[in-house]
Scaffold this motif. Structure first.
Motif, mmCIF file in Angstrom:
data_model
loop_
_atom_site.group_PDB
_atom_site.id
_atom_site.type_symbol
_atom_site.label_atom_id
_atom_site.label_comp_id
_atom_site.label_asym_id
_atom_site.label_seq_id
_atom_site.Cartn_x
_atom_site.Cartn_y
_atom_site.Cartn_z
ATOM 1 N N THR A 53 0.834 -1.199 0.000
ATOM 2 C CA THR A 53 0.000 0.000 0.000
ATOM 3 C C THR A 53 0.873 1.254 0.000
ATOM 4 O OG1 THR A 53 -1.801 -1.122 1.158
ATOM 5 C CG2 THR A 53 -1.772 1.274 1.277
ATOM 6 N N ALA A 54 1.939 1.233 0.790
ATOM 7 C CA ALA A 54 2.873 2.356 0.810
ATOM 8 C C ALA A 54 3.504 2.549 -0.565
ATOM 9 C CB ALA A 54 3.956 2.122 1.863
ATOM 10 N N ALA A 67 2.093 7.016 -6.846
ATOM 11 C CA ALA A 67 1.261 8.154 -7.237
ATOM 12 C C ALA A 67 1.978 9.469 -6.956
ATOM 13 C CB ALA A 67 -0.076 8.107 -6.496
ATOM 14 N N ASN A 68 2.704 9.533 -5.834
ATOM 15 C CA ASN A 68 3.459 10.739 -5.511
ATOM 16 C C ASN A 68 4.523 11.036 -6.563
ATOM 17 O OD1 ASN A 68 3.449 10.330 -1.874
ATOM 18 N ND2 ASN A 68 2.046 11.414 -3.212
ATOM 19 N N ALA A 108 -3.110 -1.059 -5.064
ATOM 20 C CA ALA A 108 -4.127 -0.210 -5.697
ATOM 21 C C ALA A 108 -4.774 0.718 -4.680
ATOM 22 C CB ALA A 108 -5.185 -1.079 -6.374
ATOM 23 N N ARG A 109 -4.971 0.234 -3.459
ATOM 24 C CA ARG A 109 -5.570 1.079 -2.425
ATOM 25 C C ARG A 109 -4.707 2.305 -2.165
ATOM 26 N NH1 ARG A 109 -7.796 -3.062 2.316
ATOM 27 N NH2 ARG A 109 -8.854 -4.533 0.919
ATOM 28 N N GLY A 110 -3.401 2.077 -2.034
ATOM 29 C CA GLY A 110 -2.488 3.190 -1.791
ATOM 30 C C GLY A 110 -2.431 4.143 -2.967
ATOM 31 N N PHE A 111 -2.373 3.581 -4.168
ATOM 32 C CA PHE A 111 -2.275 4.418 -5.368
ATOM 33 C C PHE A 111 -3.535 5.266 -5.550
ATOM 34 C CE2 PHE A 111 -2.802 5.335 -9.862
ATOM 35 C CZ PHE A 111 -1.541 5.798 -10.208
ATOM 36 N N LYS A 114 -4.872 17.515 -6.679
ATOM 37 C CA LYS A 114 -4.336 18.837 -6.374
ATOM 38 C C LYS A 114 -2.963 18.746 -5.713
ATOM 39 C CE LYS A 114 -8.350 21.830 -6.318
ATOM 40 N NZ LYS A 114 -9.093 22.888 -5.599
ATOM 41 N N ALA A 115 -2.523 17.510 -5.418
ATOM 42 C CA ALA A 115 -1.163 17.339 -4.908
ATOM 43 C C ALA A 115 -0.153 17.832 -5.933
ATOM 44 C CB ALA A 115 -0.905 15.871 -4.575
#
Length: 207
Positions: free
Chosen positions: A42-43, A49-50, A114-117, A125-126
């Motif tokens: 998850t991390a 994504a970050n 997928a949950r983390g992403f 907006k990040a």
């Protein structure tokens, strides 16, 4: 970029991270029900994504994304709905199965990733956040790419440490509950997913 400027940036990010976000709450929930090692998937999804958001910010796409307010809303509420659905399903399942007698269900690593992403990507907006943060610490007298790379990698490392810490906390909570109380682990985890969704919706709305 001087070492003093980088240290100031790290301090700024640490202050930002001190307030738990949706991704941190998600790690707490996932680790409680799936264990710390599996929660690292998850991390990884969150950090993936970050990285994409940082790249988009570096490419100067923040202005275009910021103008797409309708697109923001769609992405955000899809992510919120997904987490609410997961949490509600987990809580309902805890009432319909005997957790002490049945083996504990573990989500697949792909699902955990997928949950983390999705949780991180549901806050598009990040990209704007990174685009607003980075210029405060960039020097026009040096090449921009290495500076953006250093700032981006620093953020990923710091966020990874925070996510792992919350994952450890979730694992600690789970170990304190006996198998006879596994049903409460499932309910706590489900409530955490719903709380993550609400926090995500609130933070995005406030932004």
């Amino acid at each position: 970029m001087t070492i003093e400027t980088w240290a100031l940036y790290v301090g700024t990010v640490l202050l930002f991270m001190c307030t738990p976000g949706p991704s941190h709450l998600l790690m707490l929930s996932v680790s409680t029900s799936n264990g710390f090692q599996r929660s690292l998937a998850t991390a990884a999804g969150d950090l993936t994504a970050n990285v994409i958001q940082i790249v988009l910010a570096g490419l100067g796409l923040a202005a275009a994304l910021n103008a797409s307010k309708y697109g923001f809303s769609v992405v955000k509420w899809l992510g919120v709905s997904y987490l609410v659905w997961l949490g509600t399903r987990q809580i309902i399942k805890s009432f319909t199965t005997r957790a002490a007698a049945a083996p504990v269900f573990k989500a697949s690593l792909k699902s955990l990733w997928a949950r983390g992403f999705i949780t991180s990507a549901a806050n598009p907006k990040a990209v704007v956040f990174f685009a607003a943060l980075f210029p405060q610490f960039l020097s026009s007298t040096h090449s921009l790419f290495p500076q953006v790379l250093v700032l981006g990698l620093s953020y990923i490392v710091i966020d990874g440490i925070f996510l792992s810490t919350y994952g450890k906390c979730g694992n600690w909570i789970a170990t304190k509950l006996s198998n006879r109380k596994q049903v409460w682990v499932e309910r706590f985890s489900g409530a955490g997913l719903i709380g993550t969704a609400l926090l995500l919706g609130f933070k995005s709305q406030r932004s």
